[in-house]
Design a protein around this motif. Structure first.
Motif, PDB file in Angstrom:
ATOM      1  N   ALA A 310       0.960  -1.411  -0.082  1.00 38.58           N
ATOM      2  CA  ALA A 310      -0.089  -0.115   0.157  1.00 38.58           C
ATOM      3  C   ALA A 310       0.721   1.236  -0.139  1.00 38.58           C
ATOM      4  CB  ALA A 310      -0.793   0.145   1.089  1.00 38.58           C
ATOM      5  N   ASN A 311       2.015   0.957   0.883  1.00 41.06           N
ATOM      6  CA  ASN A 311       2.980   2.309   0.892  1.00 41.06           C
ATOM      7  C   ASN A 311       3.310   2.405  -0.680  1.00 41.06           C
ATOM      8  OD1 ASN A 311       4.650   4.148   2.654  1.00 41.06           O
ATOM      9  ND2 ASN A 311       6.191   3.013   1.365  1.00 41.06           N
ATOM     10  N   ALA A 312       3.960   1.645  -1.354  1.00 45.13           N
ATOM     11  CA  ALA A 312       4.306   1.732  -2.622  1.00 45.13           C
ATOM     12  C   ALA A 312       3.658   2.391  -3.644  1.00 45.13           C
ATOM     13  CB  ALA A 312       4.841   0.320  -3.088  1.00 45.13           C
ATOM     14  N   ALA A 313       2.271   1.871  -3.466  1.00 43.53           N
ATOM     15  CA  ALA A 313       1.098   2.611  -4.309  1.00 43.53           C
ATOM     16  C   ALA A 313       0.881   4.037  -3.961  1.00 43.53           C
ATOM     17  CB  ALA A 313      -0.321   1.829  -4.392  1.00 43.53           C
ATOM     18  N   GLY A 314       1.071   4.192  -2.385  1.00 41.41           N
ATOM     19  CA  GLY A 314       0.771   5.795  -2.037  1.00 41.41           C
ATOM     20  C   GLY A 314       1.858   6.648  -2.656  1.00 41.41           C
ATOM     21  N   VAL A 315       3.021   6.003  -2.702  1.00 41.35           N
ATOM     22  CA  VAL A 315       4.112   6.648  -3.205  1.00 41.35           C
ATOM     23  C   VAL A 315       4.003   7.422  -4.580  1.00 41.35           C
ATOM     24  CG1 VAL A 315       6.729   6.707  -3.773  1.00 41.35           C
ATOM     25  CG2 VAL A 315       6.029   5.911  -1.540  1.00 41.35           C
ATOM     26  N   LEU A 316       3.243   6.563  -5.221  1.00 46.72           N
ATOM     27  CA  LEU A 316       2.870   6.945  -6.667  1.00 46.72           C
ATOM     28  C   LEU A 316       2.171   8.325  -6.685  1.00 46.72           C
ATOM     29  CD1 LEU A 316       2.190   3.719  -8.604  1.00 46.72           C
ATOM     30  CD2 LEU A 316       4.277   5.122  -8.445  1.00 46.72           C
TER      31      LEU A 316
END
Lengths: 501, 172
Positions: A310-316
């Motif tokens: 979820a963090n990786a998607a949030g970074v986008l």
């Protein structure tokens, strides 16, 4: 057109036979490279960048989204079965996951990681689709001075919150900024730090820098500490699937992990390990099986893995809406997107609406393909862990050199990679993190442009940098973030002394 | 004062080299030619900021080293970083990378990549020569084929490409 229509259009662009094929290839390659020990998502994407050079933008973006999620997932397999996490975000996964594998529950750990990553990826991508355009709209009102403040904030948090030592994070950041300076100045064409070398006047190729530090530096480091002992890969015994009890214990951590990971990706708080730590301690507190923590609790894998994805998607979100990457992986995504002559930032949703919505649709598709390809093939991925170490490093080195060369077909880039690879080794040796460097190289030139625009707007009055609401709020927050821990420590330390007396 | 060990010395040299880098950026900034075109913020400004910042951070690092706070490579236990680097393995590895750089354009991708692959495997202790030679060559050929023919990404042709009849036609 509403955003939903645009998204549906994105899906219809993405869902052609050819694109799906590229998506499958991307998932496959991403998982393959991500599973390999020592290769985290950032390096996996950097290494696979040349593959997308000759593919058309839409297919390449889909392939990229697939590589992105594939590499994320592959990394967790490695940390569960090998206990040598390739990247910071998987450290916590390896704590409980490796214990589970030791207890013969590797299958359940891998499955909860895969399903958790999928659920988190799905929810987080929906939130991304909602948040990024909204943020971009807000960002259109941000003045150059505001941008400078945002980037300085990202620099400071990523530089000082990552890793064990603040000074070392800043060392990394300044080397990155210096690399970003090399070459002809964008506005006046004056050469900085290029030593009269023709190739250097174009600036240093970011991907070459990344490959040097993440691949070559790492391999040289392993060579420097070479002792002839091999890894112990834990076998996956019994059934691969998780049972009803595992599922009952996993779904809440998945959702909580997503809720923790996504927002922390949006704010430039630096590093994917922080949300995984928070998720882990939250699960530990809430669990009815506290005694199992430390001995292989499934919640301790489910939560952090979901948080990581979820963090990786949030970074986008800040990446697409502001053009502001806050992790090494996002920074490489930025370079990859720029390669297609697309500039992420507030204008992106207006200028390149079809393409950006295709990218978001691709993230959904990549995430789904990943689940379809990974669960059935889990036993094949595990075989990859048995590749002998010497072939693995030989492959990483050769492939890294290929990546460095094929960007410009230039041996200058290879010579550069050799030198920077050695510097990367020194970084590794002296405990200096790589992420601030990557952000420095990429955002250094960006912050210079914004800095100049701000000062030009005010006719040379530098006070514009701290005027206006946004810069003031950001700098105040920054001061709080940087000095609050020190203050807390001071207070706690005094309290501790009091107690001891 | 702290005890001057090899580890302290190594890190002190690193910190000094970093300080030198910072000073060099400042030197470069001060000797920058004047832009022909007028700009409110000259290219010098930003370079100066970065130069001063780097020098400042370098001083902080030197202070840390002098106080005995050494860097520990991530993923290693305390004390492990003090191990002497394995110079032999490193040298073979670095030489294998250099071979690639030197040979790539004159000898072609397959020759250069095979040698590099073999050299790195050798550096990391593999001694099954026949198997390694075979694997290195197959690896290089497959990579060449996938990238050059499949993805149409340029890779230099040379000895083996010609022998195998894979080299692209010379145009014109």
């Amino acid at each position: 057109m509403g955003n939903l229509d645009l998204l549906l259009e994105g899906f219809s662009n993405a869902l052609t036979a050819q694109n799906l094929l590229y998506g499958l290839l991307g998932t496959f390659l991403g998982t393959l490279v991500g599973v390999l020990p020592g290769i985290g998502p950032a390096l996996a994407i950097a290494l696979l960048l040349p593959v997308t050079l000759s593919v058309d933008p839409t297919s390449a973006l889909i392939m990229f989204a697939a590589v992105f999620y594939g590499a994320m997932y592959g990394g967790s397999t490695t940390s569960i079965l090998l206990n040598t996490p390739g990247e910071a975000g998987s450290v916590i996964t390896s704590v409980e996951g490796h214990k589970m594998a030791r207890n013969g529950r590797a299958g359940a750990a891998l499955t909860t990681a895969a399903l958790g990553s999928f659920v988190a990826g799905l929810i987080a991508t929906i939130m991304l689709a909602a948040a990024a355009p909204a943020l971009a709209e807000l960002a259109l009102k941000v003045q150059p001075a505001g941008y400078v403040a945002l980037i300085v904030f990202a620099f400071a948090t990523v530089g000082t919150l990552l890793g064990s030592s603040r000074v070392r994070g800043l060392v990394s950041l300044s080397v990155g900024l210096i690399f970003g300076l090399v070459g002809a100045d964008q506005q006046t064409g004056i050469n900085r730090l290029s030593f009269g070398i023709q190739e250097a006047t174009d600036g240093l190729e970011v991907i070459v820098v990344i490959i040097s530090f993440f691949a070559l530096g790492e391999v040289i480091y392993y060579a420097s500490r070479f002792q002839d002992k091999s890894w112990q890969v834990l076998p996956v015994k019994g059934k691969v699937w998780m049972d009803r009890e595992d599922f009952r214990r996993s779904w809440k951590p998945w959702l909580r992990g997503t809720a923790i990971g996504f927002p922390m990706g949006i704010i430039p708080a630096g590093g994917s390990e922080i949300p995984t730590f928070i998720s882990y301690s939250a699960e530990k507190k809430l669990s009815k099986h506290k005694d199992e923590f430390g001995n292989g609790a499934i919640e301790g894998v489910a939560g952090p893995e979901a948080a990581n994805n979820a963090n990786a998607a949030g970074v986008l979100v800040p990446l697409l809406a502001l053009g502001l990457p806050t992790s090494a992986t996002a920074a490489i995504m930025l370079v990859a997107i720029r390669n297609f002559n697309i500039q992420p930032g507030p204008m992106l949703f207006e200028m390149n609406a079809p393409l950006v919505w295709t990218l978001i649709a691709s993230l959904f598709i990549g995430n789904t393909l990943l689940l379809l390809i990974n669960l059935p093939l889990i036993r094949i991925w595990i075989q990859l862990l048995h590749i002998p170490r010497h072939y693995l490093y030989a492959g990483i080195t050769t492939f890294g050199l290929l990546g460095a060369y094929s960007l410009n077909n230039s041996t200058f880039d290879l010579r550069l990679a050799f030198v920077l690879g050695f510097v990367g080794y020194l970084f590794r040796r002296f405990g200096i993190p790589n992420t601030p460097l990557v952000l420095g190289v990429i955002l250094g030139p960006v912050v210079e442009i914004q800095f100049r625009q701000a000062v030009q707007l005010s006719n040379g009055d530098y006070s514009i940098l701290v005027s206006g609401l946004l810069p003031k709020v950001i700098y105040l927050t920054l001061i709080l973030v940087l000095f609050a821990p020190a203050l807390m420590k001071l207070v706690k330390g005094k309290a501790g002394q009091g107690l001891r007396k | 004062m702290i005890k001057v060990t090899r580890a302290v010395l190594a890190e002190a040299i690193f910190a000094l080299a970093f300080l030198l880098l910072g000073s060099f950026v400042l030197y470069d900034a001060f000797t920058l030619e004047e832009p022909g075109v007028y700009s409110v913020v000259s290219p010098k400004t930003f370079e100066l900021i970065i130069g001063f910042f780097t020098t400042f951070v370098a001083l902080l690092l030197i202070i840390q080293v002098l106080r005995g706070k050494l860097g520990i490579a991530e993923g290693t236990e305390a004390g492990a970083a003090q191990l002497r680097p394995d110079i032999k393995t490193m040298s073979i590895l670095l030489a294998s990378i250099l071979i690639h750089i030197v040979l790539l354009e004159p000898a072609g991708y397959i020759a250069a990549a095979s040698l590099t692959f073999f050299g790195v495997a050798y550096a990391f202790g593999s001694r099954k020569f026949l198997k390694d030679i075979l694997i290195s060559f197959v690896f290089a050929v497959v990579v060449y084929f996938v990238f050059s023919k499949g993805l149409r990404i340029f890779l230099p042709d040379g000895i083996f490409e010609n022998l195998l009849g894979l080299a692209r036609e010379v145009e014109g």
